[in-house]
Scaffold this motif. Structure first.
Motif, mmCIF file in Angstrom:
data_model
loop_
_atom_site.group_PDB
_atom_site.id
_atom_site.type_symbol
_atom_site.label_atom_id
_atom_site.label_comp_id
_atom_site.label_asym_id
_atom_site.label_seq_id
_atom_site.Cartn_x
_atom_site.Cartn_y
_atom_site.Cartn_z
ATOM 1 N N LEU B 98 69.334 78.499 25.678
ATOM 2 C CA LEU B 98 70.744 78.799 25.456
ATOM 3 C C LEU B 98 70.879 80.197 24.901
ATOM 4 O O LEU B 98 69.958 80.730 24.295
ATOM 5 C CB LEU B 98 71.356 77.810 24.466
ATOM 6 C CG LEU B 98 70.624 77.676 23.128
ATOM 7 C CD1 LEU B 98 71.342 78.432 22.037
ATOM 8 C CD2 LEU B 98 70.488 76.222 22.781
ATOM 9 N N GLN B 99 72.028 80.778 25.152
ATOM 10 C CA GLN B 99 72.341 82.057 24.515
ATOM 11 C C GLN B 99 73.614 81.869 23.695
ATOM 12 O O GLN B 99 73.546 81.575 22.522
ATOM 13 C CB GLN B 99 72.449 83.158 25.560
ATOM 14 C CG GLN B 99 71.073 83.418 26.193
ATOM 15 C CD GLN B 99 71.086 84.577 27.149
ATOM 16 O OE1 GLN B 99 71.710 85.594 26.918
ATOM 17 N NE2 GLN B 99 70.381 84.427 28.266
ATOM 18 N N CYS B 100 74.783 82.007 24.331
ATOM 19 C CA CYS B 100 75.999 81.830 23.522
ATOM 20 C C CYS B 100 76.166 80.370 23.122
ATOM 21 O O CYS B 100 76.806 80.056 22.148
ATOM 22 C CB CYS B 100 77.230 82.337 24.269
ATOM 23 S SG CYS B 100 77.879 81.222 25.521
ATOM 24 N N GLY B 101 75.605 79.470 23.909
ATOM 25 C CA GLY B 101 75.627 78.053 23.550
ATOM 26 C C GLY B 101 76.886 77.310 23.953
ATOM 27 O O GLY B 101 77.041 76.135 23.643
ATOM 28 N N PHE B 102 77.768 77.964 24.673
ATOM 29 C CA PHE B 102 79.036 77.302 24.989
ATOM 30 C C PHE B 102 78.878 76.251 26.082
ATOM 31 O O PHE B 102 79.607 75.278 26.126
ATOM 32 C CB PHE B 102 80.090 78.335 25.393
ATOM 33 C CG PHE B 102 81.487 77.872 25.118
ATOM 34 C CD1 PHE B 102 81.985 77.859 23.822
ATOM 35 C CD2 PHE B 102 82.306 77.425 26.144
ATOM 36 C CE1 PHE B 102 83.270 77.409 23.548
ATOM 37 C CE2 PHE B 102 83.598 76.976 25.877
ATOM 38 C CZ PHE B 102 84.084 76.975 24.582
ATOM 39 N N THR B 104 76.109 74.542 26.426
ATOM 40 C CA THR B 104 74.925 73.760 26.063
ATOM 41 C C THR B 104 75.179 72.252 25.960
ATOM 42 O O THR B 104 74.400 71.446 26.470
ATOM 43 C CB THR B 104 74.334 74.302 24.750
ATOM 44 O OG1 THR B 104 74.183 75.717 24.881
ATOM 45 C CG2 THR B 104 72.986 73.689 24.454
#
Ligand code: FES
Ligand code: FES
Lengths: 714, 157
Positions: B98-102, B104
């Motif tokens: 994940l990066q921004c996690g939106f 996820t």
């Protein structure tokens, strides 16, 4: 620093952004050790200079070691997926000799953090990193001095290790940071004299670390702007025009008022419905009867390029050398081409969102923004509040890519909260996100290039229209060349773009690299030389040669003249100080024109890489995101009307598009860290265009390379 | 007309009286304060709002509350048991998926139902099963790896 890198940023005096006086501020901070430092951000300094101000002698970032020994860094930067919450903490932990778990990051809160211009341009690590490390080193020195006093030994006999200071030879003589900071109040201003740790002594920096925010994000605990709840809050839906530039003729909101619990706000052009249930707000919006008059503009996604060339301003010379006429004369073949690139959306999965609350004369706004201080100023102006009465808090941001430098939703929430007297959340729908995005500008690049009989590039006449000049300048060894940029940056002049445009991940460079690297390939084919060999032959820049060779080695490049039928492409570029080279393999379906990218190798030289794992993730992210603008992403519009409203027509990359991705990091431990969140995306258009040519012999001159365009070119 | 809907939410019995059509996404986010389920597109295209309904991944922005009656819902908040992360959550952390996690939450829950149906998915099965969950940050590769790791883990455990 190039002109356009700062031209598009709205600057204001950084001191007005500081909501507290320095004294008030330090009182708030409580005890412990506080190190104030200035981020030597060239953009900021340039802005100050241009405003005729002397350089600020004040600080704009700081860190604190609290009385409990915990380290906190306060910064106006924000975390939007790029991982700085991890990499900045890592630098701090390393320099301060504490465990990473002892570092807290407070980011993007305008009340707690000193002014920051915004998180963009891959600058967080580049410009924030070195002073942050210096500040941490200064703090360590203060601690060692305190420890020397406490233990009654000289500073040279002491060494810091994991939050404890030890006597080098008698380890039982020790004192923890917490013991040292207890009851103390020490404030230092960094003058930049502290001795930095040598890269070879780094323990945490340069080694892979997992994201610190990961657990909160996999459990749903991480709070984004839309997840903040305030008692009595209302959800807003705002009436939007059907097209940019449309004028409202008449409106009747009586139907909306009948929807249970709906508050209707009518304030000049701003018409909104508020409800404690977002679905009822939506329903109320649907009950508004409104008539708009559209502008009579006919320009659409096909005619836009002619329009842009027609309205283009005078060009600026970015660089030049030699003599173009002579270059043309000595060239054996001269090729002239025009490259086109359409509008592209940022399309983060989190749409622009904000919650605003007003208590008395003070406003608090939680927003998904890349520029909390920009929003603070914008909201203050729409509210008629002084900036220091507006606090912007930035929770986790669900992707930005440049699009969240624009804070319209935060200002909307603020004014609606003021008018309604309630906390108000504005969450844009996907259609609003596609309507009000500050798109990557459509652009045209015209290149005339020539080669002589021995495969040397002898002529390069380059003009970029409306993309912006970042990445326009070539890095090849060309005796006769000129690079011109027409248009003042990615916002364009009034009357050029039918809607707002702005910076998009590695602004301008995607378009410029696509055009340049395509044209280099065309010249290579003209000269009958393998595209890698041709590039190396025409390069002097050692770093560029090194990344190209690294990529070729990893890929297993075998020289051949294009088109070889293998579907291999190559492209290289420089962005934010970082060098990248990509090699890709594609498969083209000759019947449908569909392109599947099978494999991408990316070599990157970003100086010292603070968090190699993070850098790899950013490369993978860039390559994946770059497939979109290369192959499918294109805003469809006519006049000010935008036809794309959701992900059905505006197609972003999906799982099945994924190539095998391999990365090579050329880690230069002694070199300054450079940006990594953007550079690896710049080659994606060029590398795929060149691979398509190698596969089919068809040269694509327009992005995105949709199946229809690929078919047409074959 | 008023109607009372009864269901289980993350293991707890719940009921809600409604008098109009409401979508599960907004009920979760507003009435129950479960904000881990995200709004990304509102029209079923992105998968950020994915939850489990009787262990089947569903897009809550398109799922009327009425259809929940008598069913069992699991949201991202209900996946960890006794403060222990689910193997999928663990694998997402471990693989940096994940990066921004939106996206996820939706990714994890979609993968959860995929693994229930197919505990040993091939690479291709994963791609096909995850295809319509979108991630703008480009975490796809790592998400695939995380799902593979979790699949092994869950079989072993
Ligand atoms: S929000 Fe439900 S699919 Fe996108
Ligand atoms: S991690 Fe940002 S959208 Fe997937």
């Amino acid at each position: 620093m190039k002109k356009e890198d700062y031209m598009d940023i709205d600057f204001y005096d950084d001191r007005t952004g500081l909501p507290l006086s320095r004294r008030e501020f330090l009182k708030l901070m409580g005890g412990g050790i506080v190190i104030l430092f200035s981020v030597g951000d060239p953009l900021l300094l340039e802005a100050q200079r241009r405003r005729g101000q002397s350089l600020p002698d004040d600080f704009n970032a700081f860190l604190r070691i609290g009385e409990n020994g915990r380290v906190t860094c306060f910064t106006g930067k924000i975390e939007m997926g790029q991982g700085v919450i991890t990499s900045l903490a890592q630098m701090l932990a390393d320099e301060l000799e504490v465990h990473l778990d002892f570092v807290d990051m407070v980011m993007g809160d305008t009340d707690l953090c000193p002014y920051d211009m915004g998180t963009f341009g891959s600058m967080t690590t580049r410009f924030f990193g070195p002073p942050l490390r210096a500040a941490a080193a200064e703090a360590r020195e203060v601690l060692i001095e305190l420890a020397a006093e406490y233990l009654q030994v000289s500073t040279s006999q002491l060494k810091a290790e994991a939050g404890v200071i030890y006597h080098k030879s008698q380890r039982q003589k020790k004192v923890t940071y917490a013991q040292l900071t207890k009851g103390k109040k020490i404030v230092r201003k960094l003058k930049g004299k502290a001795v930095l740790e040598k890269p070879s002594d780094f323990t945490i920096v340069g080694t892979p670390v997992l994201r610190r925010d990961a657990v909160a994000k996999v459990t749903g605990e991480a709070k984004f702007a839309g997840d903040i709840r305030e008692p009595g809050m209302l959800y807003a839906r705002i009436l939007r025009p059907p097209a940019h530039g449309a004028r409202m003729i008449s409106v009747d909101t009586s139907g909306a008022k009948k929807i249970r619990g709906t508050q209707v706000i009518e304030n000049d052009d701003l018409i909104a419905v508020l409800n404690e249930d977002p679905e009822l707000a939506e329903e109320a919006l649907g009950q508004i009867k409104v008539r708009f008059e559209k502008l009579d503009s006919q320009v659409d996604d096909k005619t836009i390029f002619d329009h842009l060339l027609k309205v283009a301003p005078e060009g600026d010379i970015v660089s030049q050398g030699g003599d173009l006429a002579k270059g043309e004369e000595i060239s054996k073949s001269v090729v002239e081409k025009t490259y086109l690139d359409g509008y592209v959306a940022h399309a983060p999965i989190e749409t622009h969102t904000a919650l605003a609350k007003i208590e008395g004369d003070k406003a608090t706004i939680w927003a998904s923004t890349q520029g909390p201080f920009g929003l603070q100023r914008g909201a203050a102006s729409v509210l008629g509040f002084p900036a220091k009465k507006v606090r912007v808090i930035t929770p986790f941001v669900g992707g930005g890519f440049g699009g969240k430098n624009s804070n319209q939703q935060g200002e909307e929430a603020a004014i609606l909260a003021k008018l309604s007297g309630k906390p108000v959340q504005v969450t844009w729908t996907r259609a609003e996100e596609f309507f009000y995005d500050t798109f990557r500008p459509a652009a045209v690049v015209k290149i005339k290039g020539g080669v002589n009989g021995s495969g040397r590039i002898t002529l390069w006449d380059y003009g970029v229209y409306f993309a912006g000049e970042r990445g326009a300048q070539h890095f090849y060894n060309i005796p006769n060349h000129r690079t011109m940029a027409f248009s003042a940056g990615w916002r364009g002049a009034p009357g050029s773009h039918p809607f707002a445009t702005g910076p998009w991940r590695a602004p301008a460079n995607n378009t410029n690299t696509f055009a340049r690297e395509s044209h280099i390939d065309i010249l290579a084919a003209k000269a009958g030389i393998d595209p890698l060999e041709f590039r190396l032959k025409n390069l002097k820049d050692e770093r560029m040669i090194r990344v190209l060779q690294a990529a070729a080695k990893k890929f297993g490049w075998k020289p051949a003249k294009a088109p070889s039928g293998r579907g291999y492409g190559i492209a290289a570029g420089i962005d934010a100080g970082t060098y990248v080279a990509h090699i890709a393999e594609v498969k083209v379906n000759k019947k449908t024109g569909h392109v599947q990218v099978k494999r991408v190798v990316c070599a990157q030289d970003m100086g010292l890489s603070i968090n190699p794992e993070g850098a790899k993730i950013q490369i993978e992210g860039c390559i994946t995101m770059g497939l979109g603008y290369a192959l499918s992403e294109d805003i469809h519009f006519k006049g000010g009307e935008i036809f794309d409203m959701n992900f059905d027509t505006y197609e972003i990359p999906k799982f099945s598009w994924l190539p095998r991705i391999e990365t090579v990091l050329i880690d230069d431990r002694e070199a300054a860290p450079q940006g990594g969140g953007e550079p690896p995306i710049i080659c994606m258009g060029g590398v795929i265009a060149n691979a398509i040519y190698d596969a089919t012999g068809a040269r694509l001159l327009q992005l995105p390379m949709t199946p229809a365009r690929v078919k047409a070119a074959m | 007309m008023k109607k009372t809907i009864r269901f289980k939410l993350n293991g707890q019995p719940k009921s809600l009286t409604i008098d109009r059509e409401r979508m599960l996404l907004w009920v979760l986010r507003t009435d129950f304060g479960l904000t881990g389920t995200k709004f990304g597109c509102g029209e079923g295209f992105c998968g950020a709002c994915t939850v489990l309904v009787n262990n089947e991944a569903e897009r809550s922005c398109q799922f009327p509350l009425e259809d929940i009656d008598g069913k069992e819902i699991i949201t991202i908040e209900g996946l960890a048991k006794n403060a222990r992360l689910h193997p999928l959550q663990e694998a997402f952390v471990k693989h940096d998926a994940l990066q921004c996690g939106f996206c996820t939450s939706g990714m994890i829950l979609n993968a959860y139902s995929l693994l229930l149906k197919n505990p040993e998915p091939s690479h291709k099965d994963i791609i096909e099963g995850m295809e319509y969950n979108l991630c703008r940050c480009g975490s796809y590769n790592r998400i695939v790896q995380a799902i593979q790791t979790a699949a092994k883990e869950m079989k072993g455990g």
